[in-house]
Design a protein around this motif. Sequence first.
Motif, PDB file in Angstrom:
ATOM      1  N   SER A  41       0.802  -1.222   0.000  1.00  0.00           N
ATOM      2  CA  SER A  41       0.000   0.000   0.000  1.00  0.00           C
ATOM      3  C   SER A  41       0.833   1.270   0.000  1.00  0.00           C
ATOM      4  O   SER A  41       0.298   2.365  -0.034  1.00  0.00           O
ATOM      5  CB  SER A  41      -0.890   0.023   1.245  1.00  0.00           C
ATOM      6  N   ASN A  42       2.177   1.140   0.078  1.00  0.00           N
ATOM      7  CA  ASN A  42       3.088   2.283   0.155  1.00  0.00           C
ATOM      8  C   ASN A  42       2.920   3.081   1.443  1.00  0.00           C
ATOM      9  O   ASN A  42       3.429   4.185   1.576  1.00  0.00           O
ATOM     10  CB  ASN A  42       2.917   3.219  -1.044  1.00  0.00           C
ATOM     11  N   VAL A  43       2.168   2.548   2.398  1.00  0.00           N
ATOM     12  CA  VAL A  43       2.054   3.169   3.718  1.00  0.00           C
ATOM     13  C   VAL A  43       3.033   2.505   4.673  1.00  0.00           C
ATOM     14  O   VAL A  43       3.715   3.152   5.456  1.00  0.00           O
ATOM     15  CB  VAL A  43       0.612   3.069   4.254  1.00  0.00           C
ATOM     16  N   GLN A  44       3.114   1.184   4.588  1.00  0.00           N
ATOM     17  CA  GLN A  44       4.131   0.463   5.347  1.00  0.00           C
ATOM     18  C   GLN A  44       4.705  -0.627   4.451  1.00  0.00           C
ATOM     19  O   GLN A  44       4.015  -1.198   3.624  1.00  0.00           O
ATOM     20  CB  GLN A  44       3.538  -0.165   6.611  1.00  0.00           C
ATOM     21  N   GLY A  45       5.983  -0.906   4.634  1.00  0.00           N
ATOM     22  CA  GLY A  45       6.629  -1.908   3.813  1.00  0.00           C
ATOM     23  C   GLY A  45       6.896  -1.397   2.405  1.00  0.00           C
ATOM     24  O   GLY A  45       6.385  -0.368   1.976  1.00  0.00           O
ATOM     25  N   ILE A  86      11.656   3.206 -10.643  1.00  0.00           N
ATOM     26  CA  ILE A  86      11.190   4.282 -11.509  1.00  0.00           C
ATOM     27  C   ILE A  86       9.672   4.200 -11.678  1.00  0.00           C
ATOM     28  O   ILE A  86       8.963   5.215 -11.607  1.00  0.00           O
ATOM     29  CB  ILE A  86      11.898   4.206 -12.873  1.00  0.00           C
ATOM     30  N   TYR A  87       9.164   2.976 -11.870  1.00  0.00           N
ATOM     31  CA  TYR A  87       7.718   2.804 -11.982  1.00  0.00           C
ATOM     32  C   TYR A  87       7.024   3.202 -10.680  1.00  0.00           C
ATOM     33  O   TYR A  87       5.913   3.765 -10.703  1.00  0.00           O
ATOM     34  CB  TYR A  87       7.387   1.353 -12.324  1.00  0.00           C
ATOM     35  N   GLN A  88       7.649   2.908  -9.545  1.00  0.00           N
ATOM     36  CA  GLN A  88       7.070   3.310  -8.268  1.00  0.00           C
ATOM     37  C   GLN A  88       6.957   4.829  -8.176  1.00  0.00           C
ATOM     38  O   GLN A  88       5.951   5.354  -7.675  1.00  0.00           O
ATOM     39  CB  GLN A  88       7.926   2.779  -7.112  1.00  0.00           C
ATOM     40  N   LEU A  89       7.980   5.520  -8.655  1.00  0.00           N
ATOM     41  CA  LEU A  89       7.944   6.982  -8.633  1.00  0.00           C
ATOM     42  C   LEU A  89       6.790   7.502  -9.490  1.00  0.00           C
ATOM     43  O   LEU A  89       6.049   8.402  -9.066  1.00  0.00           O
ATOM     44  CB  LEU A  89       9.268   7.546  -9.132  1.00  0.00           C
ATOM     45  N   PHE A  90       6.624   6.931 -10.683  1.00  0.00           N
ATOM     46  CA  PHE A  90       5.505   7.329 -11.536  1.00  0.00           C
ATOM     47  C   PHE A  90       4.170   7.074 -10.829  1.00  0.00           C
ATOM     48  O   PHE A  90       3.241   7.894 -10.903  1.00  0.00           O
ATOM     49  CB  PHE A  90       5.534   6.556 -12.851  1.00  0.00           C
ATOM     50  N   ALA A  91       4.063   5.927 -10.146  1.00  0.00           N
ATOM     51  CA  ALA A  91       2.813   5.583  -9.465  1.00  0.00           C
ATOM     52  C   ALA A  91       2.512   6.573  -8.343  1.00  0.00           C
ATOM     53  O   ALA A  91       1.353   6.967  -8.135  1.00  0.00           O
ATOM     54  CB  ALA A  91       2.899   4.159  -8.910  1.00  0.00           C
ATOM     55  N   ILE A  92       3.541   6.996  -7.626  1.00  0.00           N
ATOM     56  CA  ILE A  92       3.343   7.951  -6.537  1.00  0.00           C
ATOM     57  C   ILE A  92       2.889   9.299  -7.095  1.00  0.00           C
ATOM     58  O   ILE A  92       1.956   9.934  -6.584  1.00  0.00           O
ATOM     59  CB  ILE A  92       4.636   8.102  -5.720  1.00  0.00           C
ATOM     60  N   VAL A  93       3.554   9.752  -8.162  1.00  0.00           N
ATOM     61  CA  VAL A  93       3.233  11.050  -8.749  1.00  0.00           C
ATOM     62  C   VAL A  93       1.814  11.075  -9.299  1.00  0.00           C
ATOM     63  O   VAL A  93       1.103  12.079  -9.183  1.00  0.00           O
ATOM     64  CB  VAL A  93       4.254  11.392  -9.854  1.00  0.00           C
ATOM     65  N   THR A  94       1.372   9.953  -9.880  1.00  0.00           N
ATOM     66  CA  THR A  94       0.033   9.893 -10.481  1.00  0.00           C
ATOM     67  C   THR A  94      -1.051   9.497  -9.486  1.00  0.00           C
ATOM     68  O   THR A  94      -2.211   9.340  -9.863  1.00  0.00           O
ATOM     69  CB  THR A  94       0.028   8.897 -11.651  1.00  0.00           C
ATOM     70  N   GLY A  95      -0.676   9.300  -8.217  1.00  0.00           N
ATOM     71  CA  GLY A  95      -1.663   8.967  -7.202  1.00  0.00           C
ATOM     72  C   GLY A  95      -2.056   7.506  -7.167  1.00  0.00           C
ATOM     73  O   GLY A  95      -3.092   7.155  -6.596  1.00  0.00           O
ATOM     74  N   HIS A  96      -1.239   6.627  -7.765  1.00  0.00           N
ATOM     75  CA  HIS A  96      -1.522   5.194  -7.780  1.00  0.00           C
ATOM     76  C   HIS A  96      -0.514   4.422  -6.934  1.00  0.00           C
ATOM     77  O   HIS A  96      -0.060   3.349  -7.320  1.00  0.00           O
ATOM     78  CB  HIS A  96      -1.504   4.661  -9.216  1.00  0.00           C
ATOM     79  N   ALA A  97      -0.168   4.983  -5.798  1.00  0.00           N
ATOM     80  CA  ALA A  97       0.886   4.375  -4.972  1.00  0.00           C
ATOM     81  C   ALA A  97       0.489   3.005  -4.448  1.00  0.00           C
ATOM     82  O   ALA A  97       1.344   2.217  -4.049  1.00  0.00           O
ATOM     83  CB  ALA A  97       1.220   5.299  -3.796  1.00  0.00           C
TER      84      ALA A  97
END
Length: 519
Positions: free
Chosen positions: A392-396, A465-476
């Motif tokens: 969930s990008n909140v923990q772990g 890099i894909y994680q960064l894109f996901a965070i920026v687009t709100g799909h973390a």
Amino acid sequence: MNNTIKAVNYQSIAWIKLIELNLLLAILLTLLWSSYADIVHIWWRSQTFTHGFLVVPIAIYLIWRKRLEIKKITLKTEPLAIPLIALTGLTWLLARLTEVAVVEQFTAVALIPLIFWLTLGTAAARVLTFPLGFLIFAVPMGEALVDPLMQFTAAFTVMLLRLTGLPVFWDGTFFSIPSGDWSVVAACSGIRYLIASLFLGTLYAYINYRTLWRRLLFIILSGIVPIFANGFRAYLIVMIGHLSGMKLAVGVDHLIYGWVFFGVIMFLLSALGNLWMEPPLSATPNNTNLDSELPLTITAEPLKRSAALLVIGLISFAVWPLLDTWLQRPQSAPTDFAFTLPVGQDHWQPRTDAFTDWTPRYLDATLEMRRDFEDQTNTTAAPVGCYFAFYSNVQGELVNSENVMVSQNHPLWRMPSHRTIQVSIAGNDMTVIESRVHSDSQTLLVWNWHWIDGYVTANDYVAKIYQLFAIVTGHAYRQVGVVFYTTITDNKQDAAHQQLQRFANDMLPVINARLHEIP
């Protein structure tokens, strides 16, 4: 009134520059406190990086040794450092958002010499290049080398054992000789020897040599020698165990032998370095009175210009941790991923019972799911299972060196080999990591990869890099570790590979469609 240049007492401007430097460093330490605290925590808990506690005191001492050279230099604020500070700060932020700890910590340390450059100027930074560059050893990095070093140590040990005349059964990092079974684990990879040797060798080369080629040659030797020495150490330990009937060098004592052996190797390496030692420079006459030969006054840069550059420099690194605080504001993980495991596709039907007790290790996953299938058209074919770890990008974090198919200290399962392969799934090429894991009663072939916001990759760096894109687009929250596995029977790995291929062709399109439904 001419305010562009003026002559001032050297001691006055030195004290001003020292205050400016310490003020900026204090602000940097405050804003990036969590990064520096993480570095110190790793020094404390990991024997591999315990030398980090010595780095800062040594760097301070090396800077102090350069004090007389610094006194001959006009100190002035350097504007060329500002864009590099801003770029380094941006890299720190991106690494922090994607949880690439080694890059985050490296850039946090790299900002320190850049602030020296900004505050004291290019000439002073040139004199302090090595003392400031030595801070790189404070960064706990190198763990990516553990696996290749384990593979090399195992291969080198097996080669020497065979040259000795012993029959060896070799399987990845595991090998057996008539007297017993052995394996090369992370503690035996030689990473500690390598990092310690480079740390000591670099310091030795700087202090004892003046010419660049001598320094570089000794540093290169400090990197090569411990790798081969560790392989030879592993061979000696196996031979001691073999000749003693597996009574010696099979427990903690072989680690003790290892450090004694490392001490001998470092002594021999330093003795070798003494063979091309350069003669010392002739002593400077009246060295103790060198201060009296320095000018009493020095041309100072305009105060307003210096202050403006320092403020811009401060903003260029302060903006990133402040932005990080805003981006990392508290979030709540979704309670429902809106994902349901597929119940079957074509001739694949779920099994009522699991065909293996193996499970991959994904730490702190928000949700884990798995399901096993069997081929209804071929009852003799091996079953296939699929496993999903949702983050969930909140923990772990999904991309983590601790997330592995089999942990090093697992009591039952081992992973002797893994490799990256290219496969064609439903007409699309993709890269997966193929591993072979086994216990005393079962051997499995495993494919795994990362699914991040619709992108698929087996490369950890690309995944970040894909994680960064996901965070920026709100799909973390759209981060999933995907694992397929099947049994290997009668050592027929090709048949297991084909079984996974068939399963992926039939089931993966359905699975990907459901993964895209994650909010």
